[in-house]
Motif scaffolding. Sequence first.
Motif, short mmCIF file in Angstrom:
data_model
loop_
_atom_site.label_atom_id
_atom_site.label_comp_id
_atom_site.label_asym_id
_atom_site.label_seq_id
_atom_site.Cartn_x
_atom_site.Cartn_y
_atom_site.Cartn_z
N UNK A 63 -21.05 -2.26 23.88
CA UNK A 63 -21.40 -3.26 22.95
C UNK A 63 -20.50 -4.37 22.79
N UNK A 64 -19.15 -4.04 22.60
CA UNK A 64 -18.17 -5.08 22.29
C UNK A 64 -17.78 -5.91 23.51
N UNK A 65 -17.62 -5.24 24.74
CA UNK A 65 -17.52 -6.20 25.66
C UNK A 65 -18.53 -6.93 26.26
N UNK A 123 -12.75 -4.51 19.61
CA UNK A 123 -13.74 -3.08 19.33
C UNK A 123 -12.74 -1.83 19.11
N UNK A 124 -13.09 -0.78 19.71
CA UNK A 124 -12.25 0.28 19.60
C UNK A 124 -11.06 0.32 20.18
N UNK A 157 -20.88 -2.37 14.82
CA UNK A 157 -20.90 -3.45 14.04
C UNK A 157 -19.54 -4.29 14.08
N UNK A 158 -18.23 -3.66 13.93
CA UNK A 158 -17.06 -4.37 14.04
C UNK A 158 -16.69 -4.64 15.34
N UNK A 159 -17.00 -4.07 16.38
CA UNK A 159 -16.68 -4.61 17.86
C UNK A 159 -17.61 -5.59 17.88
N UNK A 160 -18.89 -5.81 17.56
CA UNK A 160 -19.73 -7.13 17.74
C UNK A 160 -19.14 -8.17 17.08
N UNK A 161 -18.66 -7.86 15.63
CA UNK A 161 -18.01 -9.02 14.87
C UNK A 161 -16.69 -9.54 15.52
#
Length: 390
Positions: A36-38, A304-305, A319-323
């Motif tokens: 999701x973050x990528x 992200x992570x 949420x944090x990765x997307x933010x």
Amino acid sequence: REDSATHAEDARLKKMTFNSMAHVSALRVAVVGASLGGLSAANVLNRLGAKVTVFECFPSGFHERGGALGSVDARLLEKIRGHTASSPARHVASHGHFYGDLWQYLWDGLPENTVHFGVDVVEIVDATSDMPTLVLDGEPVTFDLVIGADGGRSTVRKYVTDQTPVYAGYTVWRGLAPAENIQGPPSGGRTVNGVRYETLGFPFENAFGVETWNCGIYMMTPESEVAAPFRNRQVGATGGAGAKTVPDWFVPLVTHLFGAKNGKFWQKCVAHGKVNPHPVWELACDQVVNCRDDGTVGRIILLGDAAHTSSPRTGAGAYTAMKDAVVLGECLSGSTSLETALAMYNDDTVRRGKELFERSRQAATYFAPENAESVSPATLLGTCRAKTGF
């Protein structure tokens, strides 16, 4: 689940806009990791005009993989994909939606051939230069910016910092099982010698339209019984370190801790679904952008992570990765140079990572208190049986 700290960021996110800048539109960007973050970072940078390529070591997409996410901020999604004619697939904006639906929605926002599967990035050459180079299938490929979005055991992180995730002292046993003929959800909690044990869950619809239980158990587990995560994903096991089968102590201990009803639920979950241990690892990097020898910012960043890992109890992982991706876009479109933008991204992401780490540490005070002896689940079952006689 979003907490007050997450909501505090929403007002700022609503005001954020992305404006394509010359220093961004000329960028050749490599994103390592297509979770999701990528994909969020790829969407944001693509909207800014950058030439983005995503490399994922897994051979195919994640549209049919994963469990459920508690909730997703629709406003954040809008910042990532922009105003579109299509809305998030199925139940993305609601509680208890399928991970693969959100992944598919982000994937659909990218140009064709943006993501390359089955590509394992293991080395970056000239990491402190303005043009870091990835070695892909033995061939060097140069980029202006490399984004490590490759999970808790990131291979990119070593080019930015020596920090690595630390075990939090407890494991979350996660279960996925068809809801048909399994009465649930599980719900219960018990404190034993100052240590909290909990089980919980909720239903969602999986990739094939099947109503499915997404459930978990928070359980203290000694680090000696935990397999360390390796490579780009956080994986590991307990109670037989790495075994694919659920250990013999699992269902009896669940029954002792949470009662017969919850024990029966998990027994059926083991029989008809998938139950796996996920040790909790924590990390808050002191820097998320690499440095050149002269101390100025480099061209490799973490997201992200790879930058910050926390307990699922915070409800803030996806949420944090997307933010992170949204903040990166804000910094790029609000700066006159790439160096300034990356310095801003570093400061903002480190600050948020440390705040998330503190929230994760607070969760650990319940499930693995510092003053409590780390007790093996198998040992705990023996103690329970000695007290009850069965």
